[in-house]
Motif scaffolding. Structure first.
Motif, short mmCIF file in Angstrom:
data_model
loop_
_atom_site.label_atom_id
_atom_site.label_comp_id
_atom_site.label_asym_id
_atom_site.label_seq_id
_atom_site.Cartn_x
_atom_site.Cartn_y
_atom_site.Cartn_z
N ILE A 1 -9.90 -27.26 -8.67
CA ILE A 1 -10.58 -27.56 -7.41
C ILE A 1 -12.06 -27.23 -7.53
N LYS A 2 -12.38 -26.10 -8.16
CA LYS A 2 -13.79 -25.73 -8.36
C LYS A 2 -14.51 -26.79 -9.19
N LEU A 3 -13.84 -27.26 -10.24
CA LEU A 3 -14.46 -28.29 -11.09
C LEU A 3 -14.65 -29.58 -10.32
N GLY A 4 -13.69 -29.92 -9.46
CA GLY A 4 -13.81 -31.12 -8.64
C GLY A 4 -14.98 -31.02 -7.67
N MET A 5 -15.16 -29.84 -7.09
CA MET A 5 -16.27 -29.62 -6.18
C MET A 5 -17.60 -29.73 -6.91
N LYS A 6 -17.66 -29.21 -8.13
CA LYS A 6 -18.89 -29.30 -8.91
C LYS A 6 -19.20 -30.76 -9.27
N ALA A 7 -18.15 -31.51 -9.60
CA ALA A 7 -18.34 -32.92 -9.96
C ALA A 7 -18.86 -33.71 -8.76
N MET A 8 -18.29 -33.46 -7.58
CA MET A 8 -18.74 -34.15 -6.38
C MET A 8 -20.17 -33.76 -6.04
N SER A 9 -20.48 -32.47 -6.26
CA SER A 9 -21.84 -32.00 -6.01
C SER A 9 -22.83 -32.69 -6.93
N LYS A 10 -22.42 -32.93 -8.17
CA LYS A 10 -23.28 -33.60 -9.13
C LYS A 10 -23.58 -35.03 -8.69
N VAL A 11 -22.56 -35.71 -8.19
CA VAL A 11 -22.75 -37.08 -7.70
C VAL A 11 -23.71 -37.08 -6.52
N MET A 12 -23.54 -36.10 -5.62
CA MET A 12 -24.41 -36.01 -4.45
C MET A 12 -25.86 -35.77 -4.85
N THR A 13 -26.10 -34.78 -5.69
CA THR A 13 -27.48 -34.43 -6.04
C THR A 13 -28.17 -35.57 -6.79
N THR A 14 -27.43 -36.25 -7.65
CA THR A 14 -28.01 -37.34 -8.42
C THR A 14 -28.39 -38.51 -7.54
N SER A 15 -27.49 -38.88 -6.62
CA SER A 15 -27.75 -40.04 -5.76
C SER A 15 -28.81 -39.75 -4.71
N VAL A 16 -28.74 -38.57 -4.10
CA VAL A 16 -29.65 -38.24 -3.01
C VAL A 16 -31.08 -38.02 -3.51
N TYR A 17 -31.23 -37.62 -4.77
CA TYR A 17 -32.57 -37.45 -5.34
C TYR A 17 -33.39 -38.72 -5.19
N TYR A 18 -32.70 -39.86 -5.28
CA TYR A 18 -33.40 -41.15 -5.24
C TYR A 18 -33.25 -41.89 -3.91
N ILE A 19 -32.15 -41.62 -3.18
CA ILE A 19 -31.86 -42.43 -1.97
C ILE A 19 -31.87 -41.56 -0.72
#
Length: 212
Positions: free
Chosen positions: A194-212
């Protein structure tokens, strides 16, 4: 003390979602930690980079609001529900500070905020249904991950961007307090997947929001 029906609570949740994603606050936020700190000159690239990082932090606070609201809706114990609501209120200040800083940096909040709010709310509500100790476990893990992001951004911000750094430093102090409070109230240690899943979702968020 008035007892709200589940429908009443759903209406309040919808109201909170609209206010969070539209930058509307029920009460005046605390004074920003950047008040009184002189704005330093940034190059165009530095200003854009600082704004992109602050956009990530703003969306992180949107997600935190949604997580706490979802948990407050389904938490079983009144004292735990109260903790969730109090934490959500404190996060409102963080939202306002990041939003103000984005305006100062001539940038905007993420256009993806409604999507991230919905996803985080669903996670919070599900955690609350599973049990309060697991709900608090999500809070503790979320806040710990947020603290790591803040520490990283403090290093990545332009050296002379003292205003953004003041905001993130104060946020870090308070996010750490939220994690500690959750642990003190009986937060369960989340399984590694679950921790790894949360980190993966966080990575998607930070990457996308940096630009959009």
């Amino acid at each position: 003390m008035r007892q709200y029906s589940f429908f009443d609570q759903l209406c309040m949740v919808a109201d909170s979602a609209l206010k969070t994603t539209q930058g509307i606050y029920d009460s005046a936020p605390r004074k920003s930690p950047s008040d009184g700190i002189a704005e330093q000159e940034l190059t165009d690239d530095e200003q854009k980079h600082a704004a992109n990082l602050m956009r990530i932090n703003h969306t992180g606070e949107v997600c935190a609001q949604a997580l706490y609201q979802g948990q407050a809706l389904t938490a079983k114990l009144p004292d735990i529900r109260k903790e969730m609501e109090q934490a959500a209120q404190e996060e409102v200040d963080h939202l306002a500070w990041c939003s103000e800083r984005l305006i100062e940096l001539n940038s905007h909040e993420s256009y993806l905020n409604p999507i991230w709010y919905a996803g985080s709310f669903a996670i919070g509500a599900t955690a609350g249904l599973v049990g309060d100790k697991w709900s608090l476990g999500f809070v503790a893990e979320t806040e710990n991950q947020v603290c790591k992001h803040l520490e990283s951004h403090l290093e990545k911000l332009p050296e002379q961007d003292y205003r953004s750094k003041a905001i993130l430093s104060q946020m870090h102090t308070e996010e750490l307090k939220h994690a500690t409070t959750a642990i003190d109230n009986g937060a369960a240690e989340l399984p590694a997947p679950i921790k790894l899943g949360m980190k993966a979702m966080s990575k998607v968020m930070t990457t996308s929001v940096y630009y959009i």
